[in-house]
Design a protein around this motif. Structure first.
Motif, short mmCIF file in Angstrom:
data_model
loop_
_atom_site.label_atom_id
_atom_site.label_comp_id
_atom_site.label_asym_id
_atom_site.label_seq_id
_atom_site.Cartn_x
_atom_site.Cartn_y
_atom_site.Cartn_z
N LYS A 27 0.83 -1.21 0.00
CA LYS A 27 0.00 0.00 0.00
C LYS A 27 0.87 1.26 0.00
O LYS A 27 0.55 2.24 -0.68
N LYS A 28 1.95 1.22 0.78
CA LYS A 28 2.83 2.39 0.85
C LYS A 28 3.48 2.69 -0.49
O LYS A 28 3.83 3.84 -0.78
N ASN A 29 3.60 1.65 -1.33
CA ASN A 29 4.18 1.83 -2.65
C ASN A 29 3.12 2.03 -3.73
O ASN A 29 3.42 1.90 -4.92
N GLY A 30 1.89 2.32 -3.34
CA GLY A 30 0.85 2.66 -4.28
C GLY A 30 0.23 1.50 -5.02
O GLY A 30 -0.42 1.68 -6.06
N ILE A 31 0.40 0.29 -4.52
CA ILE A 31 -0.17 -0.90 -5.17
C ILE A 31 -1.58 -1.15 -4.68
O ILE A 31 -1.87 -1.04 -3.48
N GLU A 32 -2.47 -1.50 -5.60
CA GLU A 32 -3.85 -1.85 -5.22
C GLU A 32 -3.84 -3.26 -4.62
O GLU A 32 -3.48 -4.23 -5.29
N VAL A 33 -4.20 -3.38 -3.36
CA VAL A 33 -4.07 -4.65 -2.66
C VAL A 33 -5.28 -4.90 -1.78
O VAL A 33 -5.84 -3.98 -1.17
N GLN A 34 -5.73 -6.14 -1.76
CA GLN A 34 -6.84 -6.57 -0.91
C GLN A 34 -6.35 -7.68 0.01
O GLN A 34 -5.75 -8.67 -0.46
N LEU A 35 -6.58 -7.51 1.31
CA LEU A 35 -6.18 -8.51 2.29
C LEU A 35 -7.40 -9.30 2.73
O LEU A 35 -8.37 -8.73 3.24
N ILE A 36 -7.37 -10.61 2.49
CA ILE A 36 -8.46 -11.50 2.86
C ILE A 36 -7.97 -12.43 3.95
O ILE A 36 -6.93 -13.09 3.80
N ASP A 37 -8.69 -12.50 5.05
CA ASP A 37 -8.31 -13.41 6.13
C ASP A 37 -9.38 -14.48 6.25
O ASP A 37 -10.55 -14.17 6.52
N PRO A 38 -9.01 -15.75 6.05
CA PRO A 38 -10.01 -16.82 6.14
C PRO A 38 -10.48 -17.10 7.56
O PRO A 38 -11.42 -17.86 7.77
N LYS A 39 -9.82 -16.50 8.55
CA LYS A 39 -10.13 -16.82 9.94
C LYS A 39 -9.96 -15.58 10.81
O LYS A 39 -9.00 -14.83 10.67
N VAL A 40 -10.90 -15.36 11.71
CA VAL A 40 -10.76 -14.29 12.68
C VAL A 40 -9.69 -14.70 13.69
O VAL A 40 -9.78 -15.76 14.31
N LYS A 41 -8.67 -13.88 13.84
CA LYS A 41 -7.55 -14.23 14.73
C LYS A 41 -7.59 -13.39 16.00
O LYS A 41 -8.01 -12.25 15.99
N ARG A 42 -7.16 -14.00 17.07
CA ARG A 42 -6.95 -13.28 18.31
C ARG A 42 -5.46 -13.35 18.64
O ARG A 42 -5.01 -14.22 19.37
N PRO A 43 -4.70 -12.44 18.07
CA PRO A 43 -3.25 -12.53 18.25
C PRO A 43 -2.85 -12.21 19.68
O PRO A 43 -3.56 -11.52 20.41
N PHE A 44 -1.68 -12.76 20.09
CA PHE A 44 -1.12 -12.34 21.36
C PHE A 44 -0.88 -10.83 21.28
O PHE A 44 -0.40 -10.33 20.26
N PRO A 45 -1.22 -10.08 22.33
CA PRO A 45 -1.02 -8.63 22.27
C PRO A 45 0.40 -8.23 21.94
O PRO A 45 0.64 -7.27 21.21
N SER A 46 1.38 -8.97 22.49
CA SER A 46 2.77 -8.66 22.20
C SER A 46 3.58 -9.94 22.11
O SER A 46 3.23 -10.95 22.72
N LEU A 47 4.65 -9.89 21.33
CA LEU A 47 5.56 -11.02 21.17
C LEU A 47 6.99 -10.53 21.25
O LEU A 47 7.27 -9.34 21.05
N ILE A 48 7.91 -11.45 21.52
CA ILE A 48 9.32 -11.09 21.58
C ILE A 48 9.85 -10.77 20.18
O ILE A 48 9.59 -11.50 19.22
N HIS A 49 10.57 -9.67 20.08
CA HIS A 49 11.43 -9.44 18.92
C HIS A 49 12.86 -9.46 19.43
O HIS A 49 13.20 -8.81 20.42
N SER A 50 13.71 -10.24 18.76
CA SER A 50 15.08 -10.39 19.24
C SER A 50 16.06 -10.35 18.08
O SER A 50 15.77 -10.84 16.98
#
Length: 343
Positions: A27-50
């Motif tokens: 999107k930031k590069n001006g491309i027309e894009v559609q995001l489809i998610d087959p499943k409603v997700k409940r992600p962990f609020p935060s994860l480790i970045h290392s």
């Protein structure tokens, strides 16, 4: 790098860490894009970045960190302590990545440890995923005569480019075999008598567990686990965690008595060599996945590599070890190994 914009329509199937990252970059590069998610997700609020990884994984982790900063994804730095024998060349690579390393005796751990400053933190994955525009459809990808289509409600939709990035669900959403397996990885919320666990990250390769703060306010609460993979499908309910009590005992040997408050987990996707993979699986279809439990570290980084390839119309030459072609000949029949962020 600046690219010339051209007419290109992209559909992404899968709205987790990687799918959401690809969406934002395109999107930031001006491309027309559609995001489809087959499943409603409940992600962990935060994860480790290392950055405390190995080889080019460190460079992907640095790209991921740049992505989080660029898109204002909240990131909270923490000191980390690594216990056990770590190869000196790996430690040197951490230092080269800009991590401040000290070897010292840590009183509250009662052992000598590698203290790392500037190498670890918690990233708000919930902010990344939940703030991304997406539609929820039961969808899958059909490849026919070398070309891919997205199927929704028995209707096929064409797109210039389709990207499959649905994690543990990917292999169930396409009519070709992928060289991946799925597994369940769990962790527990623990109450400790040592307040330091609430403000530091621990990688214990002696007792084989990790510990990370919940919210980082100094409360003696931490999320702890051992990263062990339980092979299963994401459709299975009531996963049996056979070694949970044994893991609690190992944690107690290091930190004193701890009390389990809650246990949860998520489904992950593994490749035969336990490294991420991306590449074309049809004329207009890319697969990106196999993040083996460390998608928060390297996922946005590999998403960046893929998007650069799409926009430049040239295959990336520097990160070739992550290309899908290396796994040709595998059909999903392999044993799941050790997660690659485990040293």
């Amino acid at each position: 790098m600046t690219y010339q914009h051209y007419d290109l329509k992209v559909i992404i199937v899968g709205g987790g860490i990687v799918g959401s990252s690809i969406y934002r970059l395109l999107k930031k590069n001006g491309i027309e894009v559609q995001l489809i998610d087959p499943k409603v997700k409940r992600p962990f609020p935060s994860l480790i970045h290392s950055l405390l990884l190995k080889g080019k994984d460190i460079e992907l982790a640095k790209l991921s960190l740049n992505f989080y900063k660029k898109f204002n994804i909240p990131y909270y730095p923490f000191k980390s302590y690594t216990l056990g024998k770590i190869n000196s060349s790996i430690i040197d690579s951490w230092i080269s990545a800009g991590v401040n390393i000290n070897v010292k005796y840590v009183n509250w751990i009662n052992d000598q440890a590698i203290e790392a400053i500037g190498g670890d933190g918690l990233v708000s994955i919930g902010s990344l995923i939940n703030s991304t525009e997406k539609i929820i459809y039961q969808s899958n990808i059909v490849i026919d005569k070398g070309k891919g289509f997205v199927k929704i409600n028995n209707k096929l939709y064409e797109s210039d480019l389709i990207i499959l990035s649905a994690g543990a669900w990917s292999k169930y959403l396409i009519n070709v075999k992928l060289p991946v397996k799925t597994y369940y990885c769990w962790a527990s919320l623990f109450l400790s008598k040592k307040k330091e666990v609430g403000s530091n990250i621990i990688y214990d390769y002696v007792n084989n567990f990790y510990s990370r703060p919940v919210i980082g306010l100094g409360f003696p609460l931490a999320i702890m686990g051992d990263g062990k993979a339980i092979e299963t499908t994401p459709l299975q309910q009531n996963i049996c965690i056979e070694d949970k009590n044994e893991v609690s005992a190992r944690i107690s040997r290091r930190l004193g008595e701890v009390k389990e408050l809650y246990t949860s987990g998520s489904f992950c996707e593994a490749t035969p060599d336990m490294r991420p993979a991306y590449g074309k699986i049809a004329e207009n279809v890319y697969f990106i996945g196999g993040f083996n439990g460390y998608g928060a570290e390297v996922g946005p980084g590999l998403a960046h590599v893929l998007v650069e390839e799409i926009l430049s119309k040239k295959e990336a030459t520097y990160f070739t070890e992550y290309r899908l072609e290396r796994l040709n000949g595998y059909d999903g029949n392999f044993e799941i190994g050790q997660e690659p962020h485990e040293l």
